[in-house]
Design a protein around this motif. Structure first.
Motif, PDB file in Angstrom:
ATOM      1  N   LEU A  55       0.832  -1.199   0.000  1.00 53.26           N
ATOM      2  CA  LEU A  55       0.000   0.000   0.000  1.00 53.26           C
ATOM      3  C   LEU A  55       0.872   1.256   0.000  1.00 53.26           C
ATOM      4  CD1 LEU A  55      -2.977   0.969   0.106  1.00 53.26           C
ATOM      5  CD2 LEU A  55      -2.671   1.231   2.581  1.00 53.26           C
ATOM      6  N   SER A  56       1.964   1.217   0.740  1.00 54.50           N
ATOM      7  CA  SER A  56       2.882   2.347   0.779  1.00 54.50           C
ATOM      8  C   SER A  56       3.465   2.632  -0.605  1.00 54.50           C
ATOM      9  CB  SER A  56       4.009   2.073   1.780  1.00 54.50           C
ATOM     10  OG  SER A  56       4.947   3.118   1.783  1.00 54.50           O
ATOM     11  N   GLN A  57       3.813   1.584  -1.333  1.00 55.40           N
ATOM     12  CA  GLN A  57       4.349   1.757  -2.687  1.00 55.40           C
ATOM     13  C   GLN A  57       3.292   2.347  -3.618  1.00 55.40           C
ATOM     14  OE1 GLN A  57       6.095  -1.878  -4.165  1.00 55.40           O
ATOM     15  NE2 GLN A  57       7.515  -2.051  -2.449  1.00 55.40           N
ATOM     16  N   THR A  58       2.055   1.913  -3.464  1.00 58.03           N
ATOM     17  CA  THR A  58       0.959   2.468  -4.263  1.00 58.03           C
ATOM     18  C   THR A  58       0.749   3.941  -3.941  1.00 58.03           C
ATOM     19  OG1 THR A  58      -0.138   0.303  -4.341  1.00 58.03           O
ATOM     20  CG2 THR A  58      -1.497   2.228  -4.804  1.00 58.03           C
ATOM     21  N   GLN A  59       0.789   4.252  -2.662  1.00 59.21           N
ATOM     22  CA  GLN A  59       0.630   5.644  -2.235  1.00 59.21           C
ATOM     23  C   GLN A  59       1.775   6.500  -2.772  1.00 59.21           C
ATOM     24  OE1 GLN A  59       0.131   6.063   1.993  1.00 59.21           O
ATOM     25  NE2 GLN A  59      -0.092   8.281   1.916  1.00 59.21           N
ATOM     26  N   ASP A  60       2.984   6.006  -2.665  1.00 58.54           N
ATOM     27  CA  ASP A  60       4.154   6.754  -3.124  1.00 58.54           C
ATOM     28  C   ASP A  60       4.129   6.969  -4.638  1.00 58.54           C
ATOM     29  OD1 ASP A  60       5.043   6.846  -0.525  1.00 58.54           O
ATOM     30  OD2 ASP A  60       6.554   5.278  -0.766  1.00 58.54           O
TER      31      ASP A  60
END
Length: 262
Positions: free
Chosen positions: A180-185
């Motif tokens: 999810l963090s990678q998607t957000q970034d």
């Protein structure tokens, strides 16, 4: 232009039409994004919503499962729908408001009960879905956009009732949080809810399995409102309508709100 937006996994829009109308009548968001509508688009009870001023809708639906809809008092036009991970599911729809803001409404797969794609196909589908979301926003950097929905991940330690006990539970495992963090970034998305409410336990979902969900309070923050950096400073007034979990025939999720001054 100032508008208030809400996101809510309704767990059947036809079954829970009365509490959708209750929310619209009492809280009056300009835009309401629903997930898990479990209805073909032509069966969504738009007439009842239109009577409350919600005369615009962009939706993707299917019978009995998934489904996403954007209801609005404000004019909006369809801005696409993507079948991430090629599941054949109605899990994403986008719409554009007249002020140029694009709203993405997502229902990310829950992922089943075991956080291992080798033994749980559903977990693999969830991870593939998030990876394709990431790649989509990396390839086409969003601008003047808001992303909302049931992302089925509680990323922060204070987004769950017990961080240590939840580390192996699907929705809070390190591999999901990283995805999810990678998607957000990839989209440089700003978490508006936590921008407004930076500290403390905060939930938007409580299991049906709890006999007394309010007393037990074993919640998770699975429902999110993000915005691109060019409009994130315009977001404010975030709140979670916790009381909705106790309404008649409730969803296990509650609505999350934010206001944007644009």
């Amino acid at each position: 232009m100032s508008f208030t937006l809400a996101t809510w996994n309704i767990n059947s829009v036809r079954l829970r039409e009365p509490i959708v109308c209750k929310l619209l009548a009492e809280e009056g968001p300009d835009v309401l994004c629903l997930q898990e509508c479990k209805s073909p688009v032509d069966k969504i009870p738009l007439e009842q919503f239109a009577a409350l001023g919600y005369t615009h809708m962009v939706a993707e639906g299917q019978k009995g499962y998934n489904g996403v809809a954007i209801l609005s008092k404000l004019p909006l036009e369809a801005a696409g729908a993507h079948d991430f991970a090629q599941l054949g599911h109605a899990r994403h729809v986008a719409a554009k408001l007249s002020n140029g803001v694009t709203i993405h409404n997502f229902y990310v797969p829950a992922g089943g009960d075991v956080a291992d794609r080798t033994v749980n196909e559903k977990f693999g589908q969830k991870m593939d879905y998030l990876a394709q979301m990431r790649d989509f926003f990396h390839a086409d950097a969003p601008q003047k956009s808001i992303l909302v929905g049931d992302l089925n991940i509680a990323p922060r330690t204070d987004d769950v009732w017990d961080h240590k006990k939840m580390l192996k539970v699907v929705s809070h495992t390190p591999v999901e949080v990283e995805a999810l963090s990678q998607t957000q970034d990839a989209g440089k998305w700003v978490d508006i809810t936590r921008q407004d409410i930076p500290d403390g336990l905060l939930y938007s979902w409580w299991s049906y399995r709890a006999k007394d969900w309010d007393l037990a309070d074993k919640g998770r923050r699975l429902d999110h409102i993000w915005a691109t950096p060019d409009i994130s400073n315009a977001g404010h007034g975030s709140r979670v309508i916790r009381a909705a979990r106790g309404w008649e025939k409730p969803s296990d999720h509650v609505p999350v709100f934010a206001t944007f001054d644009l």
